[in-house]
Design a protein around this motif. Sequence first.
Motif, PDB file in Angstrom:
ATOM      1  N   ARG A 204       0.760  -1.098   0.042  1.00  0.00           N
ATOM      2  CA  ARG A 204       0.071  -0.096   0.071  1.00  0.00           C
ATOM      3  C   ARG A 204       0.770   1.334   0.085  1.00  0.00           C
ATOM      4  N   TRP A 205       1.926   1.119   0.975  1.00  0.00           N
ATOM      5  CA  TRP A 205       2.670   2.438   0.754  1.00  0.00           C
ATOM      6  C   TRP A 205       3.592   2.434  -0.379  1.00  0.00           C
ATOM      7  N   LEU A 206       4.080   1.372  -1.189  1.00  0.00           N
ATOM      8  CA  LEU A 206       4.688   1.541  -2.162  1.00  0.00           C
ATOM      9  C   LEU A 206       3.858   2.084  -3.496  1.00  0.00           C
ATOM     10  N   LEU A 207       2.701   1.696  -3.499  1.00  0.00           N
ATOM     11  CA  LEU A 207       1.698   2.306  -4.538  1.00  0.00           C
ATOM     12  C   LEU A 207       1.400   3.816  -4.290  1.00  0.00           C
ATOM     13  N   SER A 208       1.593   4.038  -2.880  1.00  0.00           N
ATOM     14  CA  SER A 208       0.959   5.541  -2.712  1.00  0.00           C
ATOM     15  C   SER A 208       2.021   6.422  -3.262  1.00  0.00           C
ATOM     16  N   THR A 209       3.426   6.084  -3.542  1.00  0.00           N
ATOM     17  CA  THR A 209       4.466   6.809  -3.650  1.00  0.00           C
ATOM     18  C   THR A 209       5.233   6.422  -4.996  1.00  0.00           C
ATOM     19  N   VAL A 210       5.017   5.510  -5.775  1.00  0.00           N
ATOM     20  CA  VAL A 210       5.619   5.086  -7.079  1.00  0.00           C
ATOM     21  C   VAL A 210       4.412   5.102  -8.071  1.00  0.00           C
ATOM     22  N   PRO A 211       4.466   6.003  -9.133  1.00  0.00           N
ATOM     23  CA  PRO A 211       3.197   6.106  -9.897  1.00  0.00           C
ATOM     24  C   PRO A 211       3.047   4.561 -10.794  1.00  0.00           C
ATOM     25  N   SER A 212       1.810   4.335 -11.038  1.00  0.00           N
ATOM     26  CA  SER A 212       1.753   2.866 -11.669  1.00  0.00           C
ATOM     27  C   SER A 212       0.888   2.956 -12.970  1.00  0.00           C
ATOM     28  N   CYS A 213       1.114   2.307 -13.757  1.00  0.00           N
ATOM     29  CA  CYS A 213       0.208   1.946 -15.186  1.00  0.00           C
ATOM     30  C   CYS A 213      -0.012   0.563 -15.112  1.00  0.00           C
ATOM     31  N   MET A 214      -1.345   0.352 -15.502  1.00  0.00           N
ATOM     32  CA  MET A 214      -1.825  -1.047 -15.456  1.00  0.00           C
ATOM     33  C   MET A 214      -2.549  -1.659 -16.742  1.00  0.00           C
ATOM     34  N   ILE A 215      -2.709  -2.660 -16.892  1.00  0.00           N
ATOM     35  CA  ILE A 215      -3.616  -3.497 -18.212  1.00  0.00           C
ATOM     36  C   ILE A 215      -3.880  -4.623 -17.669  1.00  0.00           C
ATOM     37  N   PHE A 216      -5.273  -5.307 -17.948  1.00  0.00           N
ATOM     38  CA  PHE A 216      -5.738  -6.638 -17.587  1.00  0.00           C
ATOM     39  C   PHE A 216      -5.030  -7.827 -18.482  1.00  0.00           C
ATOM     40  N   ASP A 217      -5.016  -9.039 -17.723  1.00  0.00           N
ATOM     41  CA  ASP A 217      -5.031 -10.222 -18.756  1.00  0.00           C
ATOM     42  C   ASP A 217      -6.134 -11.077 -18.223  1.00  0.00           C
ATOM     43  N   ASP A 218      -5.959 -12.362 -18.421  1.00  0.00           N
ATOM     44  CA  ASP A 218      -7.216 -13.168 -18.505  1.00  0.00           C
ATOM     45  C   ASP A 218      -7.618 -13.150 -17.058  1.00  0.00           C
ATOM     46  N   HIS A 219      -6.607 -13.447 -15.912  1.00  0.00           N
ATOM     47  CA  HIS A 219      -7.240 -13.788 -14.664  1.00  0.00           C
ATOM     48  C   HIS A 219      -8.083 -12.519 -14.189  1.00  0.00           C
TER      49      HIS A 219
END
Length: 571
Positions: A204-219
């Motif tokens: 949670r802390w990491l995602l609050s301080t490092v910008p993230s880009c996401m895309i889905f896959d099958d699961h």
Amino acid sequence: MTGLRLGPLLRYVDQDTATVWLETERPCEAEVHCEGSSAGGSARTWQVAGHHYALVTVVGLEPGSETPYRVTLDGRQVWPEPGSPYPPSTIRTLPPPEADPRETEPLRIAFGSCRWAARPAGARHDPVGPDALDALAQQALTGGSRPDVLLLLGDQVYADETSEPVRARLARRRDLSEPPWGQVADYEEYTELYDESWLDPEVRWLLSTVPSCMIFDDHDVIDDWNTSEAWQREMRATPWWRARILGGLASYWVYQHLGNLSPAELAEDPLFTAVRRAEDGAALLHEFAERADADPATVRWSYRRDFGRVRLVMIDTRAARVLPERERRMVDDEEMDWLHEQVLDGGPGAVDHLLLGTSLPWLLPPAVHGLETWNAALCAGVRGARWARFGEKLRQRADLEHWAAFPRSFQALTELIQRVASDQEAPASVSVLSGDVHHAYVTEPRFDDLKVAGGGRRSRVVQLTCSPIHNSIPAFMRAGFRFGWSRAGRWLGRAMPRHVSAEAPPFRWRRTGGPWFGNMLMTLTLHGRDATYALDRARPATSAPDGTPRSALERVFDGRLSSAEPAVEDG
């Protein structure tokens, strides 16, 4: 008084703007305050199926700066939490466009895919081992380096493989002996997956301080999602599928997709505007998800991000598929046109490095590529109906659904990469970043006949595959992937397509690193026209004072991207 249920997640960041996503317990005004600065932003929460969310645009940041921030809800601070043992969350902006690359810090992009937040109930896999994302957080918390951007290339949540704690909560809603059993059923149950995945304190802390880009896959929806027209027809005939796919697409839009977009794109998104104005946006998202599933061409999940002179184009390889056998493509024609526009915008000389993000590898071990090409031709009926039925059963059982299983799309992507790499002002590197296959490897195409306009040097083209972040792979599959790169595997990969008179790829590729197994993250470091990459594997480390087990990252491999020939050959 309201509290923070989930987040904050730092998502989009450029030179002077950022977005922060969060989920709250009740309706409220969410604000982001930047310490020692007039920068900040606020937003009123909006509601979907009784859940409350905000996506706050932070403005007024200084280019090339790192600014601590805090979050308040209706004026009360909820982040950092009282007594938090973690450092303040910060927003690190990109340098100004006119900055001299020699005087700026390198851009570090970490990526991977396939993360179980917790071991699924009844899993019969090998030992899973420590979580690489948690290990990255531990590294950053103890003073080690942290990336500037985190790319999560699919399977952020597992809708079809839930843990015992999640199943216990699902059982309070419905009878798990009825379909879809211990898998998630709808939007509400998807929220349980995101809680489990993103509430781990260090992550949670990491995602609050490092910008993230996401895309889905099958699961993120279900194993083998949109493998084929036959698969889709079978799933749509089940009584529980409609609620699953609508819940999956709607929750992905809320929890992952919105944060991929820039503030300008969000301002122009009519659905986002409508949901924020609605008393509850569930009906709007339900209608949107129905349209997205029935007519994928009406919705675009792919997106582009520019980090100075580094361009990332993230490609949706799941929802945009064209599935009828005679028309089968990984992405539809309009999506491929969009991909060309984004890649070529400003000309190849507009960027120093081009990154193509795709959850599924473009280049597979040669034996697997040949198998998928052969299987695609069988399913299309080139050897008759009986072979076609056999091919479909094999395709679904063996997960034969990567770029090679869509030959026209494989060729189209290859031609685009060749076009960029051979331009006189070609970027220094073209990297295809992928995951999915539960191991890591590096491979490079041999475009022997690729001529460069004006006699310049072409781009270094490489595929970097890294998976899983936290999962496992059976021993027999490890042996299979190793065989796929062997001399016998290469021979088999060339021989199988001949059985169906399928064209062989017009080029070959070689493995220049791997295969590696375990829970891993790969990091690209980009500085001017220089680029290096590194693979780190999670390992158990010492326990915290309270007895909580810790994990750490250990370096497995380093490589350099340049126009020169690679130093590492096939092993």
